[in-house]
Motif scaffolding. Structure first.
Motif, PDB file in Angstrom:
ATOM      1  N   ALA A 124       0.818  -1.219   0.000  1.00 40.71           N
ATOM      2  CA  ALA A 124       0.000   0.000   0.000  1.00 40.71           C
ATOM      3  C   ALA A 124       0.849   1.266   0.000  1.00 40.71           C
ATOM      4  CB  ALA A 124      -0.929   0.001   1.216  1.00 40.71           C
ATOM      5  N   ALA A 128       0.233   4.672  -2.159  1.00 37.86           N
ATOM      6  CA  ALA A 128      -0.138   5.911  -1.462  1.00 37.86           C
ATOM      7  C   ALA A 128       0.834   7.040  -1.808  1.00 37.86           C
ATOM      8  CB  ALA A 128      -0.174   5.675   0.042  1.00 37.86           C
ATOM      9  N   GLU A 129       2.115   6.716  -1.940  1.00 35.79           N
ATOM     10  CA  GLU A 129       3.103   7.738  -2.309  1.00 35.79           C
ATOM     11  C   GLU A 129       2.823   8.276  -3.711  1.00 35.79           C
ATOM     12  OE1 GLU A 129       6.879   5.982   0.301  1.00 35.79           O
ATOM     13  OE2 GLU A 129       6.648   5.441  -1.809  1.00 35.79           O
ATOM     14  N   THR A 131      -0.059   8.309  -5.152  1.00 40.45           N
ATOM     15  CA  THR A 131      -1.300   9.085  -5.053  1.00 40.45           C
ATOM     16  C   THR A 131      -1.048  10.460  -4.456  1.00 40.45           C
ATOM     17  OG1 THR A 131      -2.556   7.034  -4.791  1.00 40.45           O
ATOM     18  CG2 THR A 131      -3.643   9.082  -4.126  1.00 40.45           C
ATOM     19  N   VAL A 174     -11.472  11.063  -0.804  1.00 43.26           N
ATOM     20  CA  VAL A 174     -10.904   9.713  -0.809  1.00 43.26           C
ATOM     21  C   VAL A 174     -12.057   8.715  -0.821  1.00 43.26           C
ATOM     22  CG1 VAL A 174      -9.489   8.043   0.450  1.00 43.26           C
ATOM     23  CG2 VAL A 174      -8.854  10.473   0.434  1.00 43.26           C
ATOM     24  N   ILE A 180      -4.661   1.139   1.329  1.00 40.56           N
ATOM     25  CA  ILE A 180      -4.090   2.253   0.559  1.00 40.56           C
ATOM     26  C   ILE A 180      -4.791   3.547   0.906  1.00 40.56           C
ATOM     27  CG2 ILE A 180      -3.710   3.155  -1.769  1.00 40.56           C
ATOM     28  CD1 ILE A 180      -3.580   0.147  -2.669  1.00 40.56           C
ATOM     29  N   GLY A 181      -6.125   3.526   0.972  1.00 45.85           N
ATOM     30  CA  GLY A 181      -6.857   4.741   1.312  1.00 45.85           C
ATOM     31  C   GLY A 181      -6.418   5.326   2.637  1.00 45.85           C
ATOM     32  N   ARG A 183      -3.481   4.864   4.080  1.00 43.37           N
ATOM     33  CA  ARG A 183      -2.126   5.384   3.903  1.00 43.37           C
ATOM     34  C   ARG A 183      -2.164   6.763   3.252  1.00 43.37           C
ATOM     35  NH1 ARG A 183       3.047   3.501   5.680  1.00 43.37           N
ATOM     36  NH2 ARG A 183       3.052   1.242   5.731  1.00 43.37           N
ATOM     37  N   VAL A 184      -3.020   6.931   2.267  1.00 39.38           N
ATOM     38  CA  VAL A 184      -3.163   8.238   1.612  1.00 39.38           C
ATOM     39  C   VAL A 184      -3.608   9.288   2.615  1.00 39.38           C
ATOM     40  CG1 VAL A 184      -4.495   9.536  -0.099  1.00 39.38           C
ATOM     41  CG2 VAL A 184      -3.566   7.286  -0.690  1.00 39.38           C
ATOM     42  N   HIS A 230      -9.834   4.348  -4.060  1.00 36.00           N
ATOM     43  CA  HIS A 230      -9.110   3.274  -3.361  1.00 36.00           C
ATOM     44  C   HIS A 230     -10.057   2.182  -2.872  1.00 36.00           C
ATOM     45  CE1 HIS A 230      -5.641   5.822  -3.659  1.00 36.00           C
ATOM     46  NE2 HIS A 230      -6.322   6.795  -3.091  1.00 36.00           N
TER      47      HIS A 230
END
Length: 349
Positions: A124, A128-129, A131, A174, A180-181, A183-184, A230
């Motif tokens: 993830a 995320a990076e 994104t 989001v 991932i979501g 992490r974002v 995500h």
């Protein structure tokens, strides 16, 4: 928790038999020399023996499968059907050095009480990076400005043209509080941004802990300068973003999709992009590789990448680290740190 026996001495395993299962060539990129050294210390395995087809395995793989207690899998792993599992009577665990286990972990695994772990959380981070970079560049109108600068090749009043650009107090929507979501959301915290979240499984208390504001999908789309997707690919999420949601997005807004192409109705998205009303950063499409004639390749307001947001290059080693940590836990008789449960798969990637 993974399988245990009635004998306490059996609960502390010493170097379980292990077989690698993944697409050709991946093991060489996933495992560095130090990973192979650690793997052979943790398990009885030949890291040079990598299975690609468990349904009709060659003799060396078939022999290794009969004794394997653990499978170390990654992308391209063979589906673990009942027929495959019949060839692996001692199998007790699957450790996946990748994201979703859905392509290869079947109901037969759960029926046989095989423990499953996934490095989805490790995978993830690079998504995320990617994104985060896409969001910050989108609000700064970097893609637009780069194309304009290339065309003008002369002094220009950029402050006037970009008067509405920047990341100060912009709104990011989001969709999906997945690995991932989340992490974002965490990566967005240092910035002066308002974050909206749409996820039917998140309540107000959890949203407060995440530092986001819950919003219905249509409202999120209408209020956001950037919408980033995500959510998992499920029958219920196909074309989650339809003409209605895309039409609700403000003029000049940007759609970022690093999830799955099928979550967006591409037939509805294309007119919005061709007209220039919306912008997009697309790491996934439907189909996965657009037709050679697709306008997505040439539109100046679209950044199109070939599904590279996830782990690649040196980032693969993070997933290998995670998988080896899980194998060590298994060898010590400990539960996995990141287990996958069948009940979770109905609403996860």
């Amino acid at each position: 928790m993974h399988h245990t026996t009635d004998n306490p001495a059996d609960q502390v395993r010493s170097r379980p038999a292990l077989l690698l299962v993944m697409e050709p060539g991946l093991a060489g990129r996933l495992l560095a020399d130090h990973h192979r050294t650690r793997l052979t210390a943790l398990a009885r395995t030949d890291p040079r023996l990598v299975a690609h087809d468990l349904a009709d395995p060659p003799p060396p793989v078939a022999a290794a499968l009969t004794t394997a207690e653990v499978l170390l899998t990654s992308w391209g792993a063979t589906p673990l059907t009942a027929a495959v599992l019949d060839r692996a009577p001692r199998l007790r665990a699957v450790v996946h050095a990748g994201g979703s286990v859905k392509p290869h972990v079947t109901r037969a695994c759960w029926d046989r009480c095989i423990a499953v772990s996934s490095a989805a959380a490790a995978n993830a981070l690079p998504v995320a990076e990617y994104t985060l970079a896409a969001i910050l560049f989108a609000n700064k109108r970097v893609l637009h400005t780069a194309h304009r600068y290339r065309a003008l090749r002369a002094p220009h009043n950029w402050h006037r043209e970009l008067a509405g650009a920047g990341n100060h107090r912009r709104t990011v929507g989001v969709i999906g509080a997945s690995h991932i979501g989340r992490r974002v959301i965490a990566l967005l915290r240092p910035f002066d941004l308002r974050v909206l979240l749409h996820d039917p499984y998140v309540d107000e208390a959890e949203a407060d802990r995440l530092g986001v504001t819950l919003a219905p999908l249509d409202d999120l789309c209408a209020a956001s300068d950037v919408v980033t997707v995500h959510a998992p690919e499920l029958p219920a999420t196909r074309h989650l973003l339809s003409a209605r949601q895309l039409g609700a997005m403000p003029d000049g807004a940007t759609l970022v999709n690093t999830a799955r192409g099928a979550l967006v109705d591409e037939a509805a998205l294309l007119p919005e992009l061709v007209s220039g009303r919306l912008n997009a950063v697309l790491d996934v499409t439907d189909p996965p590789v657009p037709a050679a004639t697709s306008p997505l390749y040439d539109l100046p307001n679209v950044l199109l990448t070939p599904h590279i947001a996830g782990s690649l290059g040196g980032e693969l080693h993070r997933m290998a680290d995670h998988a080896l940590d899980e194998i060590e836990r298994y060898a010590k008789g400990l539960p996995f740190a990141t287990p996958v449960h069948p009940a979770d798969l109905g609403h996860s990637a």
